[in-house]
Scaffold this motif. Structure first.
Motif, PDB file in Angstrom:
ATOM      1  N   THR A 142       0.908  -1.318  -0.178  1.00  0.00           N
ATOM      2  CA  THR A 142      -0.079   0.142   0.042  1.00  0.00           C
ATOM      3  C   THR A 142       0.651   1.181   0.010  1.00  0.00           C
ATOM      4  OG1 THR A 142      -2.563  -0.831   0.856  1.00  0.00           O
ATOM      5  CG2 THR A 142      -1.754   1.070   1.583  1.00  0.00           C
TER       6      THR A 142
ATOM      7  N   LEU B 102       1.001   3.242  -3.492  1.00  0.00           N
ATOM      8  CA  LEU B 102       0.506   5.316  -2.973  1.00  0.00           C
ATOM      9  C   LEU B 102       1.706   6.152  -3.223  1.00  0.00           C
ATOM     10  CD1 LEU B 102      -0.912   5.398   0.903  1.00  0.00           C
ATOM     11  CD2 LEU B 102      -2.191   5.298  -1.277  1.00  0.00           C
ATOM     12  N   TYR B 103       2.759   6.352  -3.075  1.00  0.00           N
ATOM     13  CA  TYR B 103       4.346   6.385  -3.876  1.00  0.00           C
ATOM     14  C   TYR B 103       4.678   6.339  -5.241  1.00  0.00           C
ATOM     15  CZ  TYR B 103       9.146   7.096  -4.648  1.00  0.00           C
ATOM     16  OH  TYR B 103      10.007   7.541  -5.267  1.00  0.00           O
TER      17      TYR B 103
ATOM     18  N   PRO C  74      -0.428   6.629  -6.366  1.00  0.00           N
ATOM     19  CA  PRO C  74      -1.287   7.109  -5.687  1.00  0.00           C
ATOM     20  C   PRO C  74      -3.537   6.984  -6.349  1.00  0.00           C
ATOM     21  CG  PRO C  74      -0.171   8.938  -6.029  1.00  0.00           C
ATOM     22  CD  PRO C  74      -0.217   8.126  -6.301  1.00  0.00           C
ATOM     23  N   ASP C  75      -3.560   7.406  -7.214  1.00  0.00           N
ATOM     24  CA  ASP C  75      -4.940   7.896  -7.926  1.00  0.00           C
ATOM     25  C   ASP C  75      -5.086   6.376  -8.460  1.00  0.00           C
ATOM     26  OD1 ASP C  75      -5.393  10.487  -7.570  1.00  0.00           O
ATOM     27  OD2 ASP C  75      -4.376  11.395  -9.352  1.00  0.00           O
TER      28      ASP C  75
ATOM     29  N   LYS D 141      -5.797   4.082  -5.530  1.00  0.00           N
ATOM     30  CA  LYS D 141      -7.147   4.637  -4.387  1.00  0.00           C
ATOM     31  C   LYS D 141      -8.145   3.763  -5.646  1.00  0.00           C
ATOM     32  CE  LYS D 141      -5.255   7.777  -1.602  1.00  0.00           C
ATOM     33  NZ  LYS D 141      -5.433   9.384  -1.164  1.00  0.00           N
TER      34      LYS D 141
ATOM     35  N   TYR E  89       4.035   8.926   4.532  1.00  0.00           N
ATOM     36  CA  TYR E  89       2.370   7.868   4.541  1.00  0.00           C
ATOM     37  C   TYR E  89       1.612   7.404   5.781  1.00  0.00           C
ATOM     38  CZ  TYR E  89       3.698   8.951  -0.109  1.00  0.00           C
ATOM     39  OH  TYR E  89       3.699   9.436  -1.738  1.00  0.00           O
TER      40      TYR E  89
ATOM     41  N   GLN F 284      -3.548   8.856   8.990  1.00  0.00           N
ATOM     42  CA  GLN F 284      -3.063   8.640   7.888  1.00  0.00           C
ATOM     43  C   GLN F 284      -2.248   7.167   7.753  1.00  0.00           C
ATOM     44  OE1 GLN F 284       0.369  10.785   7.744  1.00  0.00           O
ATOM     45  NE2 GLN F 284       0.409  11.535   6.048  1.00  0.00           N
TER      46      GLN F 284
ATOM     47  N   TYR G 131      -6.685   0.197   3.775  1.00  0.00           N
ATOM     48  CA  TYR G 131      -6.162   0.152   2.194  1.00  0.00           C
ATOM     49  C   TYR G 131      -5.852  -1.346   1.897  1.00  0.00           C
ATOM     50  CZ  TYR G 131      -7.025   4.875   0.034  1.00  0.00           C
ATOM     51  OH  TYR G 131      -7.603   5.701   0.210  1.00  0.00           O
TER      52      TYR G 131
END
Length: 154
Positions: free
Chosen positions: A34, A38-39, A42-43, A46, A123, A129, A136
């Motif tokens: 995760t 995200l690094y 991210p879009d 998610k 993150y 966070q 996630y």
């Protein structure tokens, strides 16, 4: 940022990391995946999680450049796999990334490194966070479930 703000910020990070539920040594593959996703993107990540089609696993193919790497994926073309491998504080990330007018088939596997401590500091600092990352991670499905998800989708 003033020196006092910097000191306070560092103090808060020290306190939160000492009470954190994750450190570089005890992150699950889902939590680390995760953070890496995200690094990296991210879009995309998610969106895949919210659609219920984000998976994790370990590449066991012998002789491959990513053998022994964990991954997160939507199970599309090769660009939908983010491979990662932890070695202490270092994380090696590999992903197929087409450049310019390259097709996916022509694209090569790109490698980059980041530290677990950097991922955690970016993150995984405050409770919201941590809740987001853990939420996630909990929604990632084992890659072995992909086939049944596809059969049930139709």
């Amino acid at each position: 940022m003033t020196a006092q703000q910097s000191f306070s910020s560092n103090k808060a990070q020290e306190q939160s990391s000492s009470t954190s539920t994750a450190s570089e040594s005890n992150l699950s593959p889902q939590q680390l995946g995760t953070l890496v996703a995200l690094y990296q993107n991210p879009d995309w990540f998610k969106s895949g999680v919210s659609d219920g089609f984000m998976y994790y696993g370990t590449e066991d193919g012998s002789g491959k450049e990513v053998a022994g790497y964990n991954f997160v994926t939507e199970n599309g073309d090769p660009t939908s796999f983010i491979y990662f491998k932890q070695n202490g504080d270092d994380v090696t990330i590999k992903q197929v990334i087409p450049k310019g007018d390259e097709s996916v088939a022509e694209a090569s596997l790109h490698t980059k490194h980041i530290t677990v401590s950097r991922l955690l500091s970016d993150y995984y600092v405050n409770q919201s966070q941590k809740d987001e990352v853990n939420g996630y991670a909990d929604q990632l499905k084992p890659e072995s479930q992909y086939q049944s998800d596809m059969e049930n989708k139709n």
